[in-house]
Design a protein around this motif. Sequence first.
Motif, PDB file in Angstrom:
ATOM      1  N   ARG A 110     -12.836  51.829   7.368  1.00 53.54           N
ATOM      2  CA  ARG A 110     -13.949  52.663   6.911  1.00 53.54           C
ATOM      3  C   ARG A 110     -14.199  52.472   5.412  1.00 53.54           C
ATOM      4  N   PHE A 160     -14.631  48.639  13.401  1.00 51.68           N
ATOM      5  CA  PHE A 160     -15.206  47.987  12.241  1.00 51.68           C
ATOM      6  C   PHE A 160     -16.365  48.817  11.720  1.00 51.68           C
ATOM      7  N   ALA A 161     -16.117  49.674  10.744  1.00 51.35           N
ATOM      8  CA  ALA A 161     -17.179  50.510  10.170  1.00 51.35           C
ATOM      9  C   ALA A 161     -16.974  50.610   8.667  1.00 51.35           C
ATOM     10  N   VAL A 201     -17.976  45.099   3.041  1.00 51.13           N
ATOM     11  CA  VAL A 201     -17.041  43.994   3.235  1.00 51.13           C
ATOM     12  C   VAL A 201     -17.412  42.880   2.267  1.00 51.13           C
ATOM     13  N   TRP A 231     -22.605  44.527   4.356  1.00 55.60           N
ATOM     14  CA  TRP A 231     -22.483  45.902   4.832  1.00 55.60           C
ATOM     15  C   TRP A 231     -22.469  45.882   6.357  1.00 55.60           C
ATOM     16  N   ALA A 232     -21.728  46.779   6.925  1.00 53.09           N
ATOM     17  CA  ALA A 232     -21.738  46.884   8.379  1.00 53.09           C
ATOM     18  C   ALA A 232     -23.069  47.496   8.795  1.00 53.09           C
ATOM     19  N   SER A 234     -24.694  52.558  11.957  1.00 52.59           N
ATOM     20  CA  SER A 234     -24.445  52.847  13.369  1.00 52.59           C
ATOM     21  C   SER A 234     -24.912  54.242  13.752  1.00 52.59           C
TER      22      SER A 234
END
Lengths: 249, 265
Positions: free
Chosen positions: A160, A180-181, A185, A193-194, A197
């Motif tokens: 996170r 994976f949040a 990264v 960025w993720a 969600s």
Amino acid sequence: MAVKMIVQSKPEPKHPVAVKGTREGLVFLLDEHCAYEDLYRCLTDLLTGESAGLFNGPQVAVSVDYGDRALTPEQARALLGVFLARENFVVREWGGHTAARKALYGQRPSARAQNQFIHKGTVRAGQDLYFDGDVVVVGDVNPGGQVSAAGDIYVFGRLRGIAHAGIHGDERAIIAAAEFAPTQVRIASVVGWAPESAGERMSTFMEFAYLTADGMAVDKMQYAAVLRQAGPGTADGPGSAGASAGEGG
Amino acid sequence: MGTAVVITSGKGGVGKTTSTANIGTALALLGKRVCLVDTDIGLRNLDVVMGLENRIIYDIVDVASGECRLEQALIRDKRFDHLAVLPASQTKDKSALDPDRVRDMVVQLKQQFDFVFIDCPAGIEHGFRVAVAGADEAIVVTTPETASVRDADRVIGLLEASHLKSPKLIINRIRPKMVKQGDMLDIDEVVQVLAIDLLGVIPDEETVIKNNIKGEPIVMNPDSRAAMAYRHIARRILGDSVPLMVLDEEPGLWSRVKRLIGGRR
């Protein structure tokens, strides 16, 4: 029983000198951990003792790789002398990380394997975990926490916070996590960025099995470090009544 | 020999002082000898919440500087004589206390009390280190908001790096309705992120604020659900296993409770 046998069957002690045949010729891999005297003795035995006949024949190219061993000039000369004493050997390469070794192991992923560090427990807000190699986090990386690694990052839990793999510029580094949040990264100098969600969280989580006084139990991964700290549940070891889940004993 | 427990949170305004006052009073109700120590120098308010403000003569800084004996600074509660408060100073500087002096004081207090609760100032600087120094255990208070959970996480990291290896968690000001609508983090989420043992969950209630103003801890109010939650926490501290309260009950019962506590719609 089976488990125990596996644990007990240790590999045979390695011969200090490994010889590999390649298309180019012979590669001698000298063990980097054993005492120099042992290495020297084994090498002279191999090349001038009973087995010397094995190496007789036409001229052959030879690469010698002594790994990370720190050789004094005298030692290096002595070892090299053993090879040069054989008339049919043409020493093509001599060094710690020769092209020949790389060619031998090049196809295997382990060739990239660096030092690894396993962090057990949660990386919390404000904490910055750095390691010059691959990092494995057994636990969560919480928002506000950061993991940086020269190599890859593997999170056995929820990522996170921020993960920065290949911090010295290794663009082949990867970042993996059970959930994976990440906040952010980074790999080498690239920031990502993720995907947003929509507030949804994964319902899956990692679990681990461990032994307690009552037998085997399964719990969520983030409690692994806590339980490990508290010590194993069994003082008398497995094998007590009720311990049914296949432990050796 | 008693136990010293520091109550901390990182973020301000999440209910450290209210929790200190209420857990302390609840344990006093159960017959334990309890001392509450306010280490929030310059911003003292534990004495206000306890309704003892007008009786302060000496404070913790006076004890530290040797101007009075520890016994002289302790204020006995008007409701229970086995409940005492060591107030903070309103005027002096935060640097007036150092960790070693506070540790000595706490050791002294542990000899005459079963529990010493140390109310920690917000933040993670000097005041935090002072408050943590003498503690044997730690309780981290958080509210179900992202910022508060983040700060709690930071504080837990600092505690784990110190001698307080396994802090316990209190989640304060839960609103079951907002959680249900997804507008508030739920208990599971908070516990999953922080990954420490949950000591209790306090529902959000207006009576808590009313009681704070009156200077009477909410645990004295038998009709309050927050009071029940604090009493449960006190029993858990004593080692009883009390199940978590069900916060969202059936509409009928919940609205009845609401009517009792005078909550709106």
